[in-house]
Design an enzyme around this catalytic site. Structure first.
Site, PDB file in Angstrom:
ATOM      1  N   LYS A 187      80.499  84.281 -13.277  1.00  0.00           N
ATOM      2  CA  LYS A 187      79.125  84.164 -13.770  1.00  0.00           C
ATOM      3  C   LYS A 187      78.459  85.534 -13.853  1.00  0.00           C
ATOM      4  O   LYS A 187      77.588  85.767 -14.699  1.00  0.00           O
ATOM      5  CB  LYS A 187      78.336  83.195 -12.897  1.00  0.00           C
ATOM      6  CG  LYS A 187      78.283  83.542 -11.409  1.00  0.00           C
ATOM      7  CD  LYS A 187      77.080  84.342 -11.008  1.00  0.00           C
ATOM      8  CE  LYS A 187      77.058  84.626  -9.526  1.00  0.00           C
ATOM      9  NZ  LYS A 187      75.836  85.328  -9.078  1.00  0.00           N
ATOM     10  N   THR A 244      71.900  83.210 -12.944  1.00  0.00           N
ATOM     11  CA  THR A 244      72.222  84.630 -13.050  1.00  0.00           C
ATOM     12  C   THR A 244      72.015  85.163 -14.465  1.00  0.00           C
ATOM     13  O   THR A 244      71.736  86.346 -14.645  1.00  0.00           O
ATOM     14  CB  THR A 244      73.678  84.873 -12.597  1.00  0.00           C
ATOM     15  OG1 THR A 244      73.901  84.193 -11.371  1.00  0.00           O
ATOM     16  CG2 THR A 244      73.964  86.349 -12.387  1.00  0.00           C
TER      17      THR A 244
END
Length: 329
Positions: A187, A244
């Site tokens: 991620k 994120t």
């Protein structure tokens, strides 16, 4: 419970603060000067400023002292220092149960943190991994969050999840250690790409597409390494990815935005001042994708920008020029 938290960066400090509400916590930093600052200010001015450390948190710089009374150890050091820290730990006490709270692939070996533990520790060690959408500052402030604790020992996972749960922190248990770690690692790479997209003002539509296609390549690599598809639609997959890629507290997204502004990596990283795992993860993830013959266009684009000096505009255009196939491919 006596808990040792190893690593006094932002996330290690936030976990120590959160855990101290229910447990006796020792926070370890290997840096003696950093220890002195923490003790004098009772705040982590370097990594988590303006967030007070509870008086109950015991601060140490000697690893032996951190482990002396511990019943459970949270390892929150950067992946680059994980193997060395584990080697020192196993020499002191090879039987303490561990929870890994670091994200990424080891440079050179492309090993996940749980795989590094398997190489360093006896096979009998009880180990889990903790991951999910969680900015350190918000967890330290007691704002609501949800994480997953995964272990091959499902009883251990459920027990520790129950022990560390608080009124504001929900902790779910699971058994897909590989999937949880792959989601947590990759991620950060997709977040760099999202930052680039935002930095060049591609808009919300592009960011949504990028997150979705990024999840597809995370899932492809994760399943090839032994993870379960369902994990990538949960907290440690799409949950952590969304946070994120969109949150203003994301260091990896910030790297992407600075790259889009024409800044060089050599000046970006010192300015951020924290370890930005995506910068190192992308190198190992790209290599894994090549070896396993997995299509990872977002990862490849970020790799080409960071390590092949391909201009951002050209890397993005190369992605846009790709012939789209079936969405489920």
């Amino acid at each position: 419970m006596n808990i040792a938290v190893l690593g006094a960066g932002a996330w290690g400090t936030a976990l120590a603060i959160c855990l101290s509400a229910r447990h006796r916590v020792t926070l370890w930093t290997r840096n003696v000067e950093h220890l002195a600052e923490l003790a004098a200010l009772r705040t982590n001015q370097r990594y988590l400023p303006r967030q007070p450390l509870p008086d109950s948190i015991y601060l140490v710089s000697a690893l032996s002292e951190a482990l002396e009374r511990a019943e459970l150890v949270f390892v929150v050091v950067p992946v680059a220092g994980l193997r060395t820290t584990l080697q020192q730990m196993v020499a002191l006490n090879p039987s303490l149960p561990l929870v890994l709270a670091c994200k990424g692939f080891e440079t050179g070996s492309a090993k996940l943190p749980c795989q590094v533990v398997e190489e360093v520790y006896p096979a009998s060690i009880t180990c889990g991994v903790l991951s999910g959408p969680s900015f350190a500052r918000e967890v330290a402030q007691g704002l609501p969050a949800a994480l997953t604790l995964a272990s091959h020992d499902e009883i251990f996972a459920r027990s520790v999840a129950s022990e560390i749960r608080t009124a504001s922190l929900r902790v779910y248990s699971g058994s897909d250690v590989i999937g949880v770690e792959v989601g947590g690692a990759l991620k950060n790479v997709i977040a760099i790409a999202a930052g680039i997209s935002d930095g060049i003002a591609f808009g919300n539509n592009a960011r949504a597409a990028l997150i979705t296609r990024g999840l597809a390549e995370i899932t492809r690599l994760g399943m090839a390494l032994g993870g379960c598809r369902e994990t990538f639609t949960g907290l440690t997959g799409i949950g952590d990815l969304i946070l994120t890629c969109t949150g203003n507290l994301s260091r990896n997204r910030r790297v992407g935005m600075m790259l889009a502004a024409g800044r060089q990596l050599a000046e970006i990283l010192p300015e951020i001042g924290h370890v930005t795992e995506g910068v190192y993860t992308v190198r190992e993830a790209y290599g894994l994708g090549q070896r396993l013959q997995i299509d990872m266009p977002v990862t490849q684009a970020v790799y080409s920008i960071l390590y092949e000096q391909v201009p951002v505009e050209i890397a993005i255009q190369d992605m846009l020029d790709r012939e789209p196939g079936a969405e489920t491919d």
